[in-house]
Write a protein that holds these residues in place. Structure first.
Motif, PDB file in Angstrom:
ATOM      1  N   MET A 153     -31.281  40.867   6.411  1.00 15.08           N
ATOM      2  CA  MET A 153     -30.387  41.428   7.427  1.00 15.08           C
ATOM      3  C   MET A 153     -30.955  41.163   8.819  1.00 15.08           C
ATOM      4  SD  MET A 153     -28.942  45.323   7.746  1.00 15.08           S
ATOM      5  CE  MET A 153     -28.158  45.176   6.136  1.00 15.08           C
ATOM      6  N   THR A 154     -30.126  40.640   9.694  1.00 10.97           N
ATOM      7  CA  THR A 154     -30.603  40.270  11.025  1.00 10.97           C
ATOM      8  C   THR A 154     -31.133  41.486  11.784  1.00 10.97           C
ATOM      9  OG1 THR A 154     -30.018  38.972  12.985  1.00 10.97           O
ATOM     10  CG2 THR A 154     -28.401  40.581  12.234  1.00 10.97           C
ATOM     11  N   ARG A 155     -32.170  41.253  12.567  1.00 10.23           N
ATOM     12  CA  ARG A 155     -32.762  42.311  13.403  1.00 10.23           C
ATOM     13  C   ARG A 155     -32.331  42.076  14.851  1.00 10.23           C
ATOM     14  NH1 ARG A 155     -39.161  42.254  14.881  1.00 10.23           N
ATOM     15  NH2 ARG A 155     -39.033  43.495  16.800  1.00 10.23           N
ATOM     16  N   ILE A 156     -31.692  43.041  15.466  1.00 11.23           N
ATOM     17  CA  ILE A 156     -31.273  42.924  16.861  1.00 11.23           C
ATOM     18  C   ILE A 156     -32.443  43.265  17.764  1.00 11.23           C
ATOM     19  CG2 ILE A 156     -29.682  43.773  18.623  1.00 11.23           C
ATOM     20  CD1 ILE A 156     -27.699  44.417  16.398  1.00 11.23           C
ATOM     21  N   ILE A 157     -32.760  42.364  18.664  1.00 12.17           N
ATOM     22  CA  ILE A 157     -33.862  42.588  19.597  1.00 12.17           C
ATOM     23  C   ILE A 157     -33.305  42.675  21.020  1.00 12.17           C
ATOM     24  CG2 ILE A 157     -35.534  41.442  18.087  1.00 12.17           C
ATOM     25  CD1 ILE A 157     -35.414  39.023  20.010  1.00 12.17           C
ATOM     26  N   ALA A 158     -34.119  43.227  21.920  1.00 14.17           N
ATOM     27  CA  ALA A 158     -33.702  43.384  23.312  1.00 14.17           C
ATOM     28  C   ALA A 158     -34.215  42.271  24.200  1.00 14.17           C
ATOM     29  CB  ALA A 158     -34.178  44.733  23.851  1.00 14.17           C
ATOM     30  N   ALA A 159     -35.314  41.606  23.779  1.00 18.19           N
ATOM     31  CA  ALA A 159     -35.915  40.573  24.628  1.00 18.19           C
ATOM     32  C   ALA A 159     -36.710  39.594  23.775  1.00 18.19           C
ATOM     33  CB  ALA A 159     -36.824  41.207  25.677  1.00 18.19           C
ATOM     34  N   LEU A 160     -36.768  38.343  24.213  1.00 16.93           N
ATOM     35  CA  LEU A 160     -37.542  37.315  23.511  1.00 16.93           C
ATOM     36  C   LEU A 160     -39.008  37.708  23.396  1.00 16.93           C
ATOM     37  CD1 LEU A 160     -37.769  34.427  22.313  1.00 16.93           C
ATOM     38  CD2 LEU A 160     -38.085  33.599  24.661  1.00 16.93           C
ATOM     39  N   SER A 161     -39.515  38.419  24.371  1.00 18.83           N
ATOM     40  CA  SER A 161     -40.931  38.790  24.379  1.00 18.83           C
ATOM     41  C   SER A 161     -41.321  39.635  23.169  1.00 18.83           C
ATOM     42  CB  SER A 161     -41.263  39.550  25.665  1.00 18.83           C
ATOM     43  OG  SER A 161     -40.464  40.719  25.793  1.00 18.83           O
ATOM     44  N   GLU A 162     -40.359  40.270  22.507  1.00 21.79           N
ATOM     45  CA  GLU A 162     -40.667  41.074  21.335  1.00 21.79           C
ATOM     46  C   GLU A 162     -41.180  40.220  20.176  1.00 21.79           C
ATOM     47  OE1 GLU A 162     -37.581  43.725  20.033  1.00 21.79           O
ATOM     48  OE2 GLU A 162     -36.847  44.026  22.080  1.00 21.79           O
ATOM     49  N   ILE A 163     -40.763  38.961  20.121  1.00 25.85           N
ATOM     50  CA  ILE A 163     -41.097  38.115  18.973  1.00 25.85           C
ATOM     51  C   ILE A 163     -41.736  36.784  19.371  1.00 25.85           C
ATOM     52  CG2 ILE A 163     -39.288  39.112  17.519  1.00 25.85           C
ATOM     53  CD1 ILE A 163     -37.589  36.623  18.179  1.00 25.85           C
ATOM     54  N   GLY A 164     -41.746  36.465  20.655  1.00 31.73           N
ATOM     55  CA  GLY A 164     -42.160  35.131  21.100  1.00 31.73           C
ATOM     56  C   GLY A 164     -43.544  34.716  20.660  1.00 31.73           C
ATOM     57  N   THR A 165     -44.493  35.645  20.611  1.00 33.43           N
ATOM     58  CA  THR A 165     -45.866  35.289  20.260  1.00 33.43           C
ATOM     59  C   THR A 165     -46.010  34.833  18.809  1.00 33.43           C
ATOM     60  OG1 THR A 165     -46.354  37.629  19.788  1.00 33.43           O
ATOM     61  CG2 THR A 165     -46.875  36.802  22.010  1.00 33.43           C
ATOM     62  N   GLN A 166     -44.982  35.034  18.008  1.00 36.97           N
ATOM     63  CA  GLN A 166     -45.036  34.600  16.606  1.00 36.97           C
ATOM     64  C   GLN A 166     -44.817  33.093  16.455  1.00 36.97           C
ATOM     65  OE1 GLN A 166     -42.342  36.898  14.086  1.00 36.97           O
ATOM     66  NE2 GLN A 166     -42.471  38.651  15.479  1.00 36.97           N
ATOM     67  N   TYR A 167     -44.407  32.419  17.542  1.00 40.04           N
ATOM     68  CA  TYR A 167     -43.954  31.033  17.426  1.00 40.04           C
ATOM     69  C   TYR A 167     -44.692  30.095  18.384  1.00 40.04           C
ATOM     70  CZ  TYR A 167     -40.320  33.382  14.843  1.00 40.04           C
ATOM     71  OH  TYR A 167     -39.667  34.156  13.919  1.00 40.04           O
ATOM     72  N   ASP A 168     -44.915  28.873  17.886  1.00 40.08           N
ATOM     73  CA  ASP A 168     -45.571  27.834  18.684  1.00 40.08           C
ATOM     74  C   ASP A 168     -44.585  27.119  19.601  1.00 40.08           C
ATOM     75  OD1 ASP A 168     -48.122  28.121  17.268  1.00 40.08           O
ATOM     76  OD2 ASP A 168     -47.087  27.196  15.576  1.00 40.08           O
ATOM     77  N   ALA A 169     -43.323  27.059  19.193  1.00 33.78           N
ATOM     78  CA  ALA A 169     -42.328  26.307  19.959  1.00 33.78           C
ATOM     79  C   ALA A 169     -40.950  26.906  19.757  1.00 33.78           C
ATOM     80  CB  ALA A 169     -42.319  24.835  19.541  1.00 33.78           C
ATOM     81  N   LEU A 170     -40.113  26.739  20.776  1.00 36.19           N
ATOM     82  CA  LEU A 170     -38.716  27.134  20.710  1.00 36.19           C
ATOM     83  C   LEU A 170     -37.841  25.895  20.769  1.00 36.19           C
ATOM     84  CD1 LEU A 170     -38.607  30.016  23.380  1.00 36.19           C
ATOM     85  CD2 LEU A 170     -39.179  30.205  20.948  1.00 36.19           C
ATOM     86  N   PHE A 171     -36.788  25.857  19.948  1.00 30.94           N
ATOM     87  CA  PHE A 171     -35.725  24.869  20.063  1.00 30.94           C
ATOM     88  C   PHE A 171     -34.527  25.626  20.623  1.00 30.94           C
ATOM     89  CE2 PHE A 171     -37.230  22.035  16.252  1.00 30.94           C
ATOM     90  CZ  PHE A 171     -38.351  21.680  16.980  1.00 30.94           C
ATOM     91  N   CYS A 172     -34.330  25.563  21.925  1.00 31.89           N
ATOM     92  CA  CYS A 172     -33.359  26.421  22.595  1.00 31.89           C
ATOM     93  C   CYS A 172     -32.105  25.666  23.001  1.00 31.89           C
ATOM     94  CB  CYS A 172     -34.007  27.061  23.831  1.00 31.89           C
ATOM     95  SG  CYS A 172     -32.935  28.228  24.696  1.00 31.89           S
ATOM     96  N   ASP A 173     -30.962  26.188  22.615  1.00 31.86           N
ATOM     97  CA  ASP A 173     -29.673  25.637  22.992  1.00 31.86           C
ATOM     98  C   ASP A 173     -29.444  25.849  24.494  1.00 31.86           C
ATOM     99  OD1 ASP A 173     -27.106  24.504  22.511  1.00 31.86           O
ATOM    100  OD2 ASP A 173     -26.242  26.515  22.480  1.00 31.86           O
ATOM    101  N   LEU A 174     -28.521  25.083  25.071  1.00 32.65           N
ATOM    102  CA  LEU A 174     -28.240  25.177  26.504  1.00 32.65           C
ATOM    103  C   LEU A 174     -26.970  25.988  26.789  1.00 32.65           C
ATOM    104  CD1 LEU A 174     -29.194  21.620  27.821  1.00 32.65           C
ATOM    105  CD2 LEU A 174     -30.529  23.709  27.793  1.00 32.65           C
TER     106      LEU A 174
END
Length: 289
Positions: free
Chosen positions: A1-22
């Protein structure tokens, strides 16, 4: 089940890279979202790397120029990978022949004229009328503000009867240009397939664009990657197929499905909507911030 977050900073440190849409995540086609820019800058400042991954049907130099004109700072990203880059490779390799009928606007001319160095010695690609074509290259409608796929029925039925393949340089079906929703090449490709034709795809959710991003960024097998996007059938589906985590931006293409507050999706509406589509991104957020 998806987890709703308020900001990228809540999870960003878990990842080495982002593939971000424009479109729908970083900008609306006319101006950037300040909170999204700030989030990406903060992520990079903490050591992460950002690939802006777009289904734009143009080489990345044109996408970068557009970002510059909008005022997106270059310290918000490391690399831009476009559907146009991956599709160009296929076109110059001869995926749909050397004489092609181009469906698209003048703004996409660089897809044909800016030849990558690795294809400098390849036989020329020539744009011709449909009657003389060996294949089709679709970058979008001729008149994206006014045309719909149905307007191409007669011409695409002729193409299908001749057995022409369509190279789709942008698998997106629609995007929002400011407040206006327009059709993309993906809508033409889907319509062509409905008529019995064959379409080839190279942007999200298909593997070539992800493979290119990993290769150019030098990501190893163990790299932790998070895909960010508002397209359920492109960004989310692509991430799931690639086995990477996804942050679904609900305030983009499907914003009206999740309540009146685009910044804060209604949890029950979101979960029901995702369940109907059999999609379950790890995370969701109203707007990238």
């Amino acid at each position: 089940m998806t987890r709703i977050i308020a900001a990228l900073s809540e999870i960003g440190t878990q990842y080495d890279a982002l593939f971000c849409d424009l479109w729908g995540c970083l900008h609306n086609g006319r101006q950037p979202y300040a909170a999204a820019v700030a989030a990406l800058r903060a992520y990079r400042a903490a050591g992460g790397r950002v690939v802006l991954m777009t289904n734009a049907p143009r080489p990345n130099a044109y996408v970068i120029a557009q970002l510059d004109r909008m005022g997106v700072p270059r310290d918000a990203w490391d690399m831009v990978i476009s559907s146009g880059d991956a599709a160009q490779d296929a076109m110059f390799a001869g995926a749909v022949g050397r004489k092609v009928w181009h469906i698209g606007t003048e703004k996409d001319d660089g897809f044909f004229t800016d030849i990558p160095a690795e294809w400098a010695d390849a036989p020329a690609i020539t744009r011709v009328d449909l009657e003389a074509a060996e294949g089709i290259v679709a970058t979008g409608p001729f008149d994206e503000a006014n045309e719909a796929p149905e307007d191409y029925r007669a011409r695409l039925m002729l193409a299908r009867q001749r057995g022409l393949k369509m190279l789709c340089a942008n698998p997106d079906v629609v995007v929002d240009m400011g407040e206006t929703r327009i059709y993309c090449a993906g809508a033409l490709a889907e319509f062509y397939e409905d008529l019995g034709g064959e379409a080839l795809y190279f942007g999200k959710p298909h593997p070539p664009i992800y493979e290119r991003a990993r290769r150019l960024l030098g990501l190893g097998d163990g790299a932790r990657v998070l895909a960010i996007g508002d397209g359920i059938n492109t960004d989310v589906r692509g991430a799931l197929q690639e086995g990477i985590d996804c942050l679904f931006v609900t305030g983009g293409l499907a914003a009206e499905a999740f309540g009146a507050d685009f910044e804060n999706p209604d949890p029950e509406l979101l979960r029901e909507w995702l369940a109907m589509r059999q999609m379950d991104p790890e995370f969701s957020i109203g707007r990238l911030r």
